[in-house]
Design a protein around this motif. Structure first.
Motif, PDB file in Angstrom:
ATOM      1  N   ALA A 186       0.834  -1.307   0.047  1.00  0.00           N
ATOM      2  CA  ALA A 186      -0.099   0.035  -0.011  1.00  0.00           C
ATOM      3  C   ALA A 186       0.886   1.141   0.008  1.00  0.00           C
ATOM      4  CB  ALA A 186      -0.994  -0.004   1.033  1.00  0.00           C
ATOM      5  N   ALA A 187       0.428   2.393  -0.744  1.00  0.00           N
ATOM      6  CA  ALA A 187       0.970   3.389  -0.661  1.00  0.00           C
ATOM      7  C   ALA A 187       0.370   4.270   0.632  1.00  0.00           C
ATOM      8  CB  ALA A 187       0.798   4.362  -2.022  1.00  0.00           C
ATOM      9  N   VAL A 188       1.281   5.256   1.164  1.00  0.00           N
ATOM     10  CA  VAL A 188       0.995   6.069   2.305  1.00  0.00           C
ATOM     11  C   VAL A 188       1.171   7.631   1.754  1.00  0.00           C
ATOM     12  CG1 VAL A 188       1.512   6.612   4.812  1.00  0.00           C
ATOM     13  CG2 VAL A 188       1.769   4.210   3.814  1.00  0.00           C
ATOM     14  N   ARG A 189       0.070   8.265   2.165  1.00  0.00           N
ATOM     15  CA  ARG A 189       0.007   9.700   2.043  1.00  0.00           C
ATOM     16  C   ARG A 189       0.980  10.205   3.001  1.00  0.00           C
ATOM     17  NH1 ARG A 189      -5.373   8.896   0.848  1.00  0.00           N
ATOM     18  NH2 ARG A 189      -5.990   9.238  -1.315  1.00  0.00           N
ATOM     19  N   GLY A 190       2.295  10.749   2.638  1.00  0.00           N
ATOM     20  CA  GLY A 190       3.389  11.310   3.524  1.00  0.00           C
ATOM     21  C   GLY A 190       4.564  10.804   2.936  1.00  0.00           C
ATOM     22  N   ASN A 191       5.770  11.057   3.924  1.00  0.00           N
ATOM     23  CA  ASN A 191       7.046  10.719   3.396  1.00  0.00           C
ATOM     24  C   ASN A 191       7.649   9.277   4.084  1.00  0.00           C
ATOM     25  OD1 ASN A 191       8.141  11.464   5.667  1.00  0.00           O
ATOM     26  ND2 ASN A 191       8.190  13.550   5.359  1.00  0.00           N
ATOM     27  N   PHE A 192       8.805   8.999   3.574  1.00  0.00           N
ATOM     28  CA  PHE A 192       9.519   7.756   4.456  1.00  0.00           C
ATOM     29  C   PHE A 192       9.301   7.837   5.789  1.00  0.00           C
ATOM     30  CE2 PHE A 192      12.853   5.380   6.099  1.00  0.00           C
ATOM     31  CZ  PHE A 192      12.413   4.228   6.029  1.00  0.00           C
ATOM     32  N   ASP A 193       9.677   9.116   6.114  1.00  0.00           N
ATOM     33  CA  ASP A 193       9.822   9.093   7.823  1.00  0.00           C
ATOM     34  C   ASP A 193       8.318   8.910   8.495  1.00  0.00           C
ATOM     35  OD1 ASP A 193      12.697   9.562   8.082  1.00  0.00           O
ATOM     36  OD2 ASP A 193      12.210  11.518   7.211  1.00  0.00           O
ATOM     37  N   ASP A 194       7.391   9.337   8.045  1.00  0.00           N
ATOM     38  CA  ASP A 194       6.141   9.214   8.468  1.00  0.00           C
ATOM     39  C   ASP A 194       5.686   7.612   8.268  1.00  0.00           C
ATOM     40  OD1 ASP A 194       5.518  11.817   8.603  1.00  0.00           O
ATOM     41  OD2 ASP A 194       4.826  11.932   6.387  1.00  0.00           O
ATOM     42  N   THR A 195       6.135   6.826   7.349  1.00  0.00           N
ATOM     43  CA  THR A 195       5.738   5.739   7.223  1.00  0.00           C
ATOM     44  C   THR A 195       6.650   5.046   8.473  1.00  0.00           C
ATOM     45  OG1 THR A 195       5.446   6.101   4.811  1.00  0.00           O
ATOM     46  CG2 THR A 195       5.696   3.505   5.375  1.00  0.00           C
ATOM     47  N   GLN A 196       7.786   4.974   8.350  1.00  0.00           N
ATOM     48  CA  GLN A 196       8.696   4.302   9.188  1.00  0.00           C
ATOM     49  C   GLN A 196       8.465   4.583  10.559  1.00  0.00           C
ATOM     50  OE1 GLN A 196      13.101   3.717   9.283  1.00  0.00           O
ATOM     51  NE2 GLN A 196      13.044   5.621   9.890  1.00  0.00           N
ATOM     52  N   THR A 197       7.945   5.621  10.800  1.00  0.00           N
ATOM     53  CA  THR A 197       7.610   6.093  12.281  1.00  0.00           C
ATOM     54  C   THR A 197       6.302   5.195  12.596  1.00  0.00           C
ATOM     55  OG1 THR A 197       8.588   8.253  12.375  1.00  0.00           O
ATOM     56  CG2 THR A 197       6.685   7.785  14.012  1.00  0.00           C
ATOM     57  N   ALA A 198       5.377   5.166  11.775  1.00  0.00           N
ATOM     58  CA  ALA A 198       4.026   4.448  12.021  1.00  0.00           C
ATOM     59  C   ALA A 198       4.523   2.964  12.167  1.00  0.00           C
ATOM     60  CB  ALA A 198       3.151   4.702  10.833  1.00  0.00           C
ATOM     61  N   VAL A 199       5.347   2.397  11.304  1.00  0.00           N
ATOM     62  CA  VAL A 199       5.675   0.742  11.510  1.00  0.00           C
ATOM     63  C   VAL A 199       6.232   0.736  13.080  1.00  0.00           C
ATOM     64  CG1 VAL A 199       7.348  -1.016  10.740  1.00  0.00           C
ATOM     65  CG2 VAL A 199       6.054   0.345   9.094  1.00  0.00           C
ATOM     66  N   LYS A 200       7.352   1.500  13.210  1.00  0.00           N
ATOM     67  CA  LYS A 200       7.769   1.282  14.654  1.00  0.00           C
ATOM     68  C   LYS A 200       6.861   1.544  15.673  1.00  0.00           C
ATOM     69  CE  LYS A 200      12.054   3.081  14.978  1.00  0.00           C
ATOM     70  NZ  LYS A 200      13.308   4.175  14.920  1.00  0.00           N
ATOM     71  N   ALA A 201       5.858   2.452  15.632  1.00  0.00           N
ATOM     72  CA  ALA A 201       5.009   2.415  16.482  1.00  0.00           C
ATOM     73  C   ALA A 201       4.031   1.175  16.807  1.00  0.00           C
ATOM     74  CB  ALA A 201       3.976   3.695  16.236  1.00  0.00           C
ATOM     75  N   MET A 202       3.848   0.458  15.569  1.00  0.00           N
ATOM     76  CA  MET A 202       3.054  -0.832  15.573  1.00  0.00           C
ATOM     77  C   MET A 202       3.853  -1.743  16.574  1.00  0.00           C
ATOM     78  SD  MET A 202       1.583  -1.483  12.016  1.00  0.00           S
ATOM     79  CE  MET A 202       1.595   0.006  10.771  1.00  0.00           C
ATOM     80  N   PHE A 203       5.245  -1.817  16.359  1.00  0.00           N
ATOM     81  CA  PHE A 203       5.878  -2.863  17.109  1.00  0.00           C
ATOM     82  C   PHE A 203       5.945  -2.412  18.675  1.00  0.00           C
ATOM     83  CE2 PHE A 203       7.475  -3.923  13.052  1.00  0.00           C
ATOM     84  CZ  PHE A 203       7.837  -5.080  13.102  1.00  0.00           C
ATOM     85  N   ALA A 204       5.747  -1.129  18.895  1.00  0.00           N
ATOM     86  CA  ALA A 204       5.865  -0.782  20.388  1.00  0.00           C
ATOM     87  C   ALA A 204       4.488  -0.936  20.838  1.00  0.00           C
ATOM     88  CB  ALA A 204       6.321   0.707  20.272  1.00  0.00           C
ATOM     89  N   ASP A 205       3.606  -1.018  20.217  1.00  0.00           N
ATOM     90  CA  ASP A 205       2.063  -0.838  20.783  1.00  0.00           C
ATOM     91  C   ASP A 205       1.515  -2.506  21.044  1.00  0.00           C
ATOM     92  OD1 ASP A 205      -0.721  -0.905  20.917  1.00  0.00           O
ATOM     93  OD2 ASP A 205      -1.003   0.230  19.256  1.00  0.00           O
ATOM     94  N   LYS A 206       1.679  -2.476  22.443  1.00  0.00           N
ATOM     95  CA  LYS A 206       1.239  -4.096  22.810  1.00  0.00           C
ATOM     96  C   LYS A 206      -0.122  -4.454  22.418  1.00  0.00           C
ATOM     97  CE  LYS A 206       1.388  -6.857  27.067  1.00  0.00           C
ATOM     98  NZ  LYS A 206       0.158  -7.562  26.646  1.00  0.00           N
ATOM     99  N   ALA A 207      -1.163  -3.463  22.298  1.00  0.00           N
ATOM    100  CA  ALA A 207      -2.468  -3.966  22.094  1.00  0.00           C
ATOM    101  C   ALA A 207      -2.447  -4.337  20.380  1.00  0.00           C
ATOM    102  CB  ALA A 207      -3.405  -2.814  22.079  1.00  0.00           C
ATOM    103  N   PHE A 208      -1.740  -3.854  19.630  1.00  0.00           N
ATOM    104  CA  PHE A 208      -1.496  -4.166  18.107  1.00  0.00           C
ATOM    105  C   PHE A 208      -0.881  -5.446  18.332  1.00  0.00           C
ATOM    106  CE2 PHE A 208       0.979  -4.558  14.303  1.00  0.00           C
ATOM    107  CZ  PHE A 208      -0.181  -4.271  13.371  1.00  0.00           C
ATOM    108  N   SER A 209       0.096  -5.875  18.853  1.00  0.00           N
ATOM    109  CA  SER A 209       0.744  -7.063  18.874  1.00  0.00           C
ATOM    110  C   SER A 209      -0.078  -8.072  19.320  1.00  0.00           C
ATOM    111  CB  SER A 209       1.934  -7.039  19.823  1.00  0.00           C
ATOM    112  OG  SER A 209       3.051  -6.118  19.338  1.00  0.00           O
ATOM    113  N   ASP A 210      -0.771  -7.823  20.422  1.00  0.00           N
ATOM    114  CA  ASP A 210      -1.880  -8.751  20.823  1.00  0.00           C
ATOM    115  C   ASP A 210      -2.684  -9.195  19.775  1.00  0.00           C
ATOM    116  OD1 ASP A 210      -0.594  -9.089  23.244  1.00  0.00           O
ATOM    117  OD2 ASP A 210      -1.697  -7.888  24.464  1.00  0.00           O
ATOM    118  N   ALA A 211      -3.201  -8.117  18.999  1.00  0.00           N
ATOM    119  CA  ALA A 211      -4.433  -8.321  18.152  1.00  0.00           C
ATOM    120  C   ALA A 211      -3.759  -9.216  16.900  1.00  0.00           C
ATOM    121  CB  ALA A 211      -4.949  -7.075  17.592  1.00  0.00           C
ATOM    122  N   ALA A 212      -2.490  -8.839  16.374  1.00  0.00           N
ATOM    123  CA  ALA A 212      -1.944  -9.841  15.411  1.00  0.00           C
ATOM    124  C   ALA A 212      -1.539 -11.098  15.963  1.00  0.00           C
ATOM    125  CB  ALA A 212      -0.595  -9.056  15.070  1.00  0.00           C
ATOM    126  N   ARG A 213      -1.365 -11.370  17.214  1.00  0.00           N
ATOM    127  CA  ARG A 213      -1.207 -12.613  17.674  1.00  0.00           C
ATOM    128  C   ARG A 213      -2.403 -13.441  17.839  1.00  0.00           C
ATOM    129  NH1 ARG A 213       3.054 -14.856  20.787  1.00  0.00           N
ATOM    130  NH2 ARG A 213       4.291 -13.039  20.648  1.00  0.00           N
TER     131      ARG A 213
END
Length: 490
Positions: A186-213
């Motif tokens: 998927a393409a993201v409206r924003g630059n690479f830093d926006d995209t990378q920051t969001a991905v790193k936030a997913m890894f740091a988000d326990k609720a997100f990790s639990d939902a994936a698990r």
């Protein structure tokens, strides 16, 4: 070997578990507990070995797998490269050597690691009954290389996000036409830093990790924040040095400089790790494009990401938050994870941090940094073609331009290895314009024109994209990325 987090040295896990996790629970990056040392007495032997053999030996220092297993991995990983040398070396002038890293299936240096990482993760998956979800942000080349590497790998799913207006036409088509039942782009409206920051936030988000698990997946990453992505890059610096010593280009133990076009800081960090392992590297020359946050950092000691962002002809370097710099800061502060945590919190909250004068002096013993604007980069492409008959992509041209500036400033004539990171045909429109001032809108037409001008064939992997079906056309907001991932798992 065990690995520790840059933000908590008390956490120690096995190398294979570190590859599977990708990033530490505290948000830190995994680093080896020690730097293994190579024996320069054997360097000529390494230089006479195949690339797969050399890479297996280097990786064997870091991963708890037998040498035979590592050989099986590297031989399979590099089997389909388009040059039997895997990393051919071109001599330019008297003492410069271009290390070509773009002969893999996606024609970029990311293949050197992303043909290895899926095979390491397959070994790591033996320790879990969960499937693995690879979430990756890309500034252009990582995305396709990761998609290609993980395509239809059992028990994995890979999701790649790229900045909508931040990649070349060829890079976009490479990703959106990717085959495979386990891939999503998927393409993201924003630059690479926006995209990378969001991905790193997913890894740091326990609720997100639990939902994936709950859906049967554990998270991992194909970005160079994953040490399994970084380690294979160390190998090509050691191999190239060994190859040149074996060829009598310079003496064993003689220092070389290394110049690397730099965005997320992973490739040049791999060279630094090779130096820490005992490779005789003098200066590590960090070459940036107009997004010169790293140049300013090394000059001032202040990392300031809150600045204007530029779209350039070297899009894979259009980055303002260089994630792998954290690993270097960790070493610069004597592996003090508390200080690293404070600095990274400053960066996250305020988009800047400052290092001490003593640490800045420590860094400058090994590093030199500079940048190149668009015009001198294009001039460098033209010059290299006219003088040496050599085609360079815009990223490699940034490195060459910065190297020339460095030489004029320092009069340093040390032999230098230049990391060539992508095929010029991936950026055929800009390379063609730089050489001929002919502007062609269609990337495939431009590739054919560049081929005719240079006498070099267009890589078949690129021309095969001309009529490829683009499977993925989603464009999303950056704050919708986590929801997009969970929806894709259903």
């Amino acid at each position: 070997m065990n690995f520790i987090s840059t933000r908590n040295t008390n956490e120690s896990i096995s190398s294979i578990k570190a590859v599977l996790k990708g990033i530490s629970d505290d948000g830190g990056l995994f680093v080896p507990e020690i730097f293994p040392q190579i024996d320069l007495k054997n360097i000529e032997e390494w230089g006479r070995a195949s690339y797969a053999e050399c890479a297996a030996r280097v990786l064997g220092f870091y991963f708890d797998l037998s040498l035979d297993t590592m050989r099986t991995i590297t031989e399979a990983a590099y089997r389909h490269f388009d040059d039997r040398e895997i990393v051919p070396i071109q001599k330019i002038g008297e003492r410069d050597y271009i290390m070509e890293l773009f002969h893999g299936p996606t024609l970029a240096f990311k293949d050197m690691a992303l043909q290895i990482l899926p095979r390491l993760i397959e070994h790591a998956m033996e320790e879990t009954d969960k499937n693995v979800l690879i979430i990756t942000a890309t500034s252009g080349d990582t995305g396709k290389a990761a998609l290609e590497g993980f395509c239809d790998v059992p028990r994995t799913k890979i999701i790649v996000f790229y900045p909508k207006d931040g990649v070349s036409d060829m890079q976009r088509i490479q990703m959106t036409s990717q085959k495979g039942s386990n891939v999503y782009v998927a393409a993201v409206r924003g630059n690479f830093d926006d995209t990378q920051t969001a991905v790193k936030a997913m890894f740091a988000d326990k609720a997100f990790s639990d939902a994936a698990r709950k859906q049967g997946y554990v998270l991992s990453s194909a970005n160079s924040i994953n040490f399994g992505r970084l380690a294979p890059q160390i190998a090509y610096y050691i191999y190239t040095y060994a190859r040149l010593v074996a060829a009598r280009e310079f003496q064993r133990g003689e220092e070389v400089n290394v110049v690397v076009p730099t965005g997320n800081f992973g490739n040049i960090l791999a060279a630094y790790y090779a130096k820490r392992m005992g490779l005789p590297i003098g200066k590590l020359i960090c070459a940036s494009n107009k997004n010169n946050v790293l140049t300013d950092f090394f000059e001032s000691g202040v990392y300031a990401a809150n600045r204007e962002f530029y779209h350039t002809i070297s899009p894979s370097m259009d980055i303002l938050v260089s994630s792998n710099l954290e690993r270097l800061i960790f070493e610069a502060y004597g592996r003090n994870s508390s200080i690293v945590s404070e600095l990274m919190d400053e960066l996250r909250l305020h988009s800047h941090f400052a290092i001490s004068g003593q640490v800045k002096t420590w860094l400058l013993k090994d590093f030199y940094a500079d940048f190149s604007d668009e015009f001198p980069t294009m001039n460098s492409i033209k010059h290299m073609f006219e003088i040496y008959g050599y085609l360079m992509d815009p990223h490699t041209a940034v490195a060459r331009t910065v190297l020339e500036k460095y030489k004029r400033l320092t009069q340093d004539n040390t032999p230098t290895i230049i990391a060539a990171t992508a095929s010029p045909f991936k950026f055929s429109q800009d390379v063609l314009y730089a050489i001929s001032k002919k502007r062609v809108g269609d990337p495939f037409e431009a590739a054919r024109a560049l081929s005719q001008l240079s006498g070099q064939p267009v890589p078949p992997a690129l021309m095969a994209l001309e009529n490829a079906e683009e499977r993925f056309g989603d464009v999303i907001e950056k704050d919708a990325m986590d929801g997009t991932v969970l929806a894709a798992l259903k």
